[in-house]
Design a protein around this motif. Structure first.
Motif, PDB file in Angstrom:
ATOM      1  N   ILE A 324     -18.691 -37.298  52.976  1.00  0.00           N
ATOM      2  CA  ILE A 324     -18.732 -36.592  54.254  1.00  0.00           C
ATOM      3  C   ILE A 324     -18.099 -37.462  55.334  1.00  0.00           C
ATOM      4  O   ILE A 324     -18.381 -38.659  55.431  1.00  0.00           O
ATOM      5  N   ASP A 325     -17.237 -36.839  56.138  1.00  0.00           N
ATOM      6  CA  ASP A 325     -16.715 -37.488  57.332  1.00  0.00           C
ATOM      7  C   ASP A 325     -17.709 -37.243  58.461  1.00  0.00           C
ATOM      8  O   ASP A 325     -17.908 -36.097  58.890  1.00  0.00           O
ATOM      9  N   LEU A 326     -18.368 -38.293  58.941  1.00  0.00           N
ATOM     10  CA  LEU A 326     -19.445 -38.120  59.903  1.00  0.00           C
ATOM     11  C   LEU A 326     -18.960 -37.652  61.274  1.00  0.00           C
ATOM     12  O   LEU A 326     -19.698 -36.986  62.006  1.00  0.00           O
ATOM     13  N   SER A 327     -17.749 -37.971  61.642  1.00  0.00           N
ATOM     14  CA  SER A 327     -17.258 -37.555  62.969  1.00  0.00           C
ATOM     15  C   SER A 327     -17.133 -36.043  63.064  1.00  0.00           C
ATOM     16  O   SER A 327     -17.411 -35.448  64.110  1.00  0.00           O
ATOM     17  N   SER A 328     -16.732 -35.413  61.983  1.00  0.00           N
ATOM     18  CA  SER A 328     -16.579 -33.954  61.987  1.00  0.00           C
ATOM     19  C   SER A 328     -17.751 -33.260  61.314  1.00  0.00           C
ATOM     20  O   SER A 328     -18.005 -32.071  61.546  1.00  0.00           O
ATOM     21  N   GLY A 329     -18.448 -33.980  60.441  1.00  0.00           N
ATOM     22  CA  GLY A 329     -19.532 -33.384  59.676  1.00  0.00           C
ATOM     23  C   GLY A 329     -19.058 -32.622  58.461  1.00  0.00           C
ATOM     24  O   GLY A 329     -19.866 -31.967  57.772  1.00  0.00           O
ATOM     25  N   ASN A 330     -17.774 -32.703  58.148  1.00  0.00           N
ATOM     26  CA  ASN A 330     -17.206 -31.946  57.042  1.00  0.00           C
ATOM     27  C   ASN A 330     -17.174 -32.750  55.752  1.00  0.00           C
ATOM     28  O   ASN A 330     -17.007 -33.974  55.768  1.00  0.00           O
ATOM     29  N   GLN A 331     -17.293 -32.035  54.638  1.00  0.00           N
ATOM     30  CA  GLN A 331     -17.078 -32.652  53.332  1.00  0.00           C
ATOM     31  C   GLN A 331     -15.578 -32.832  53.133  1.00  0.00           C
ATOM     32  O   GLN A 331     -14.810 -31.887  53.309  1.00  0.00           O
ATOM     33  N   ILE A 332     -15.180 -34.056  52.761  1.00  0.00           N
ATOM     34  CA  ILE A 332     -13.749 -34.303  52.593  1.00  0.00           C
ATOM     35  C   ILE A 332     -13.370 -34.561  51.139  1.00  0.00           C
ATOM     36  O   ILE A 332     -12.183 -34.587  50.811  1.00  0.00           O
ATOM     37  N   ALA A 333     -14.375 -34.732  50.281  1.00  0.00           N
ATOM     38  CA  ALA A 333     -14.068 -34.927  48.863  1.00  0.00           C
ATOM     39  C   ALA A 333     -15.313 -34.693  48.023  1.00  0.00           C
ATOM     40  O   ALA A 333     -16.428 -35.008  48.448  1.00  0.00           O
ATOM     41  N   LYS A 334     -15.076 -34.105  46.861  1.00  0.00           N
ATOM     42  CA  LYS A 334     -16.145 -33.987  45.862  1.00  0.00           C
ATOM     43  C   LYS A 334     -15.993 -35.162  44.914  1.00  0.00           C
ATOM     44  O   LYS A 334     -14.957 -35.311  44.253  1.00  0.00           O
ATOM     45  N   ILE A 335     -17.008 -35.994  44.849  1.00  0.00           N
ATOM     46  CA  ILE A 335     -16.923 -37.221  44.063  1.00  0.00           C
ATOM     47  C   ILE A 335     -17.221 -36.947  42.594  1.00  0.00           C
ATOM     48  O   ILE A 335     -16.477 -37.369  41.700  1.00  0.00           O
ATOM     49  N   SER A 336     -18.310 -36.227  42.335  1.00  0.00           N
ATOM     50  CA  SER A 336     -18.686 -35.971  40.940  1.00  0.00           C
ATOM     51  C   SER A 336     -19.709 -34.845  40.889  1.00  0.00           C
ATOM     52  O   SER A 336     -20.319 -34.491  41.897  1.00  0.00           O
ATOM     53  N   GLU A 337     -19.903 -34.310  39.692  1.00  0.00           N
ATOM     54  CA  GLU A 337     -20.947 -33.327  39.434  1.00  0.00           C
ATOM     55  C   GLU A 337     -21.525 -33.609  38.057  1.00  0.00           C
ATOM     56  O   GLU A 337     -20.775 -33.694  37.071  1.00  0.00           O
ATOM     57  N   ALA A 338     -22.831 -33.782  37.987  1.00  0.00           N
ATOM     58  CA  ALA A 338     -23.474 -34.118  36.723  1.00  0.00           C
ATOM     59  C   ALA A 338     -23.308 -32.980  35.716  1.00  0.00           C
ATOM     60  O   ALA A 338     -23.394 -31.799  36.066  1.00  0.00           O
ATOM     61  N   ASP A 339     -23.083 -33.347  34.470  1.00  0.00           N
ATOM     62  CA  ASP A 339     -22.904 -32.384  33.384  1.00  0.00           C
ATOM     63  C   ASP A 339     -24.185 -32.325  32.558  1.00  0.00           C
ATOM     64  O   ASP A 339     -24.564 -33.307  31.923  1.00  0.00           O
ATOM     65  N   ASN A 340     -24.861 -31.187  32.563  1.00  0.00           N
ATOM     66  CA  ASN A 340     -26.116 -31.061  31.823  1.00  0.00           C
ATOM     67  C   ASN A 340     -25.962 -30.214  30.555  1.00  0.00           C
ATOM     68  O   ASN A 340     -26.940 -29.699  30.023  1.00  0.00           O
ATOM     69  N   SER A 341     -24.730 -30.059  30.084  1.00  0.00           N
ATOM     70  CA  SER A 341     -24.493 -29.212  28.917  1.00  0.00           C
ATOM     71  C   SER A 341     -25.190 -29.735  27.665  1.00  0.00           C
ATOM     72  O   SER A 341     -25.703 -28.947  26.860  1.00  0.00           O
ATOM     73  N   LYS A 342     -25.231 -31.043  27.488  1.00  0.00           N
ATOM     74  CA  LYS A 342     -25.900 -31.591  26.302  1.00  0.00           C
ATOM     75  C   LYS A 342     -27.406 -31.336  26.362  1.00  0.00           C
ATOM     76  O   LYS A 342     -28.046 -31.109  25.330  1.00  0.00           O
ATOM     77  N   LEU A 343     -27.966 -31.383  27.558  1.00  0.00           N
ATOM     78  CA  LEU A 343     -29.387 -31.056  27.700  1.00  0.00           C
ATOM     79  C   LEU A 343     -29.637 -29.608  27.305  1.00  0.00           C
ATOM     80  O   LEU A 343     -30.580 -29.287  26.571  1.00  0.00           O
ATOM     81  N   LYS A 344     -28.792 -28.716  27.809  1.00  0.00           N
ATOM     82  CA  LYS A 344     -28.956 -27.301  27.488  1.00  0.00           C
ATOM     83  C   LYS A 344     -28.797 -27.039  26.004  1.00  0.00           C
ATOM     84  O   LYS A 344     -29.509 -26.202  25.415  1.00  0.00           O
ATOM     85  N   ASN A 345     -27.853 -27.747  25.384  1.00  0.00           N
ATOM     86  CA  ASN A 345     -27.634 -27.566  23.948  1.00  0.00           C
ATOM     87  C   ASN A 345     -28.857 -27.976  23.124  1.00  0.00           C
ATOM     88  O   ASN A 345     -29.048 -27.488  22.005  1.00  0.00           O
ATOM     89  N   ARG A 346     -29.662 -28.853  23.686  1.00  0.00           N
ATOM     90  CA  ARG A 346     -30.884 -29.291  22.988  1.00  0.00           C
ATOM     91  C   ARG A 346     -32.089 -28.439  23.372  1.00  0.00           C
ATOM     92  O   ARG A 346     -33.216 -28.753  23.005  1.00  0.00           O
ATOM     93  N   GLY A 347     -31.841 -27.395  24.129  1.00  0.00           N
ATOM     94  CA  GLY A 347     -32.916 -26.476  24.477  1.00  0.00           C
ATOM     95  C   GLY A 347     -33.660 -26.807  25.755  1.00  0.00           C
ATOM     96  O   GLY A 347     -34.684 -26.180  26.056  1.00  0.00           O
TER      97      GLY A 347
END
Length: 615
Positions: A324-347
């Motif tokens: 986040i750029d604090l001067s504008s309050g806007n998101q300027i980049a998506k850094i990462s998103e956790a992948d929970n597919s292996k958890l789902k595959n295990r039920g």
């Protein structure tokens, strides 16, 4: 100054000309240019020890052994004065333990440590003292003496003339923000606050260049920020107002009069515990939401105040990290998103949030329940309540990571539905919400009973006739207390490291949240006092060398259960302190699982089974 590894038993002046250290309980200086040593204090002796402090886990071997060496001084910016304290151990009483775990010994080691219990006058005390290095003078301030579990942290002004900080009175019902003149010894009370229950122990506090300061207070009924005048101590204005909680002042741009705050409970219709970042304009009072997602936001602001990393998630939404750029309050980049597919595959099924009505019949309380990966709505599942009602924290996980890595999901995998509830008296809501547990810590699980009952009325897969409970430390007290207070509801309990009688506890926690001075309510809410009420199956567990919650409380509870003719189980881990039975697991983790498998699920646990990868 010599380039040597940092030594915690010495401190160098800001101008790097002096080194402070102690010898024979007195404070000394060494001139780093000439090597000359100067003795600043002369009256130090064992039991009256200069420039020291008492460490929380300072164990002493034997009755007359030496405690670990400790050292603390605070230099003035001009290197001409030192603020420190005298540790007064003369009347302090100890607690004791026997360590049976040493393989090379055939007699136990006696361990002792100084620890005051609620109401004790025989505690370790700190006496503030200021040294003037040029005058070789010493000023003590006995009127500011405090027990070691409160202490007095004072900070120097930039001109090295004044010290300021919060003096909290014993019992935590009042505090004074004070200013101490190092030259004259005069003490000025800048601001005071008091409460019929308890005041805040940790304040949001920031001095500003225009001789004002920002201070948090619950005097409105919610933790809010106020702008105050340093010279008069009077309130200039409320910086925030409303039925929400200011958790943190994350960054302050004093030049532009902007503050970034972390706040929970302001956004209507959202979980009141969800933390969000806001931008506050100090002059106009305008409060702008920066992190707009309906989730719990963990905020990390860069040192220059230009950017923030926001890790946001919920118990069923994996973590997303953005810049986040604090001067504008806007998101300027998506850094990462956790992948929970292996958890789902295990039920894996994410835990489910729910709400219930509290014991006051009007307040909405929040909880969460976990399902096994083999869950079927056509089956009937015993319920286990994981508890820690300590009023200084909330226990229900708020983030994806916290939900995944706690005690609850592994327990659920054994064939249970595991529930956690934040009832009245816990942390993170209004002051009235928290005050419900004042002088009433023993009633913390009543809201759990109500919440679980309401949840079961809406979910037929929950077996309300098979309910268990477990907890550790204050949660260990809760678990045993629930078995005694609600003996027809909870059938099986596991209580580890429990502080079963607050009169035997470390002083600060009960004095703040249970009440000071000690009254009959301590006796009435003691598990030891109520031992005869036990009906179900109870496992008590404790570490043999637990210096946080002394094992004597568990032994006393066991003795009263025996006197009452009650069947129970007792497990002592001789070599362990307060830390056992925690995620990711250990020997006691299996012991706890086995107890519920056998007594709540009706299955026979595997004998001598070891959890893979865990010793």
């Amino acid at each position: 100054m010599p380039s040597t590894p940092r030594n915690s038993l010495e401190s160098f002046s800001p101008d790097r000309k002096w080194k402070a250290f102690t010898r024979n309980y007195n404070l000394y200086l060494q001139n780093l240019e000439t090597g000359e040593e100067i003795q600043l204090s002369k009256s130090g002796r064992k039991g009256m020890e200069y420039a020291s402090f008492y460490g929380w886990s300072d164990l002493i071997e034997g009755e007359n052994g030496e405690r670990p060496d400790r050292f603390t001084v605070t230099w003035s910016p001009d290197s001409k004065k030192i603020y420190t304290q005298i540790v007064d151990l003369r009347l302090a009483e100890k607690m004791y333990m026997l360590d049976f775990s040493k393989p090379e010994k055939f007699r136990p080691d006696l361990l002792s440590y100084y620890r005051g219990s609620p109401g004790d006058s025989t505690v370790v005390k700190y006496i503030p003292v200021v040294f003037d290095l040029e005058k070789k003078s010493e000023k003590t301030f006995p009127q500011l003496t405090s027990p070691h579990f409160i202490g007095l942290n004072l900070n120097w002004s930039e001109d090295s003339q004044l010290l300021s900080g919060f003096f909290i009175h014993r019992g935590y019902k009042s505090y004074d923000l004070i200013e101490l003149h190092a030259e004259t010894g005069k003490i000025r009370t800048v601001y005071s606050e008091n409460s019929d229950t308890h005041i805040q122990r940790d304040h949001i506090f920031r001095r500003l260049e225009d001789n004002t300061f920002i201070l948090s207070s619950e005097k409105s009924g919610w933790n809010q920020l106020f702008l105050m005048d340093w010279a008069t101590g009077k309130e200039i204005k409320a910086l925030t107002q409303g039925e929400f909680v200011v958790n943190r002042l994350s960054h302050l741009d004093e030049k532009n009069r902007i503050a970034w705050l972390e706040i929970s409970g302001k956004e209507s219709g959202r979980n009141p515990y969800f933390n969000h970042l806001y931008r506050l304009h100090l002059d106009s009072g305008e409060l702008e939401l920066i992190t707009k997602e309906d989730a719990f936001h963990e905020i990390y602001i860069s040192p220059d105040g230009k950017y923030a990393v926001d890790n946001y998630s919920t118990v069923n939404q994996p973590t997303v990290s953005v810049l986040i750029d604090l001067s504008s309050g806007n998101q300027i980049a998506k850094i990462s998103e956790a992948d929970n597919s292996k958890l789902k595959n295990r039920g894996y099924q994410s835990p489910v949030s729910f709400t219930a009505t509290a014991k006051d019949q009007q307040t909405v309380i929040h909880g969460i329940y976990y399902l096994p990966t083999t869950f079927s709505p056509k089956k009937n599942y015993p319920i286990i309540d994981y508890t820690y009602t300590g009023p200084h924290t909330s226990t229900v996980p708020k983030t994806f990571k916290a939900a995944l890595f706690g005690h609850q999901q592994p327990m659920a995998e054994l064939g249970f539905v595991v529930v956690t509830v934040d009832g009245l008296g816990s942390f993170g809501r209004s002051k009235a919400f928290a005050d419900a547990s004042y002088r009433n810590l023993g009633d913390g699980t009543t809201d759990h009973v109500l919440a679980i009952t309401q949840l079961a009325s809406k979910n037929r897969f929950l077996d309300i006739d098979r309910v268990g409970i477990f907890g550790h430390s204050a949660g260990g007290y809760d678990a045993a207390r629930a078995m005694l207070l609600h003996p027809d509801f909870y059938k099986v309990g596991v209580s580890s490291a429990g502080d079963h009688d607050f009169r035997m506890e470390k002083a600060w926690w009960p004095e703040m949240y249970m009440g000071y001075p000690v009254g009959d309510f301590y006796h009435e809410q003691s598990n030891i006092t109520n031992a005869s009420r036990l009906k179900g199956r109870l496992l008590l567990a404790h570490g043999g060398v637990d210096e946080n919650v002394n094992p004597s409380a568990t032994f006393k509870l066991a003795e009263e259960l025996i006197k009452a003719g009650k069947d129970f189980d007792l497990f002592i881990w001789p070599s362990r302190n307060h830390s056992f039975g925690r995620p990711p697991g250990d020997y006691f983790t299996k012991k706890r699982w086995d107890y519920f498998l056998e007594h709540l699920l009706g299955q026979q646990p595997l004998l001598h089974y070891q959890i893979p990868g865990i010793k």
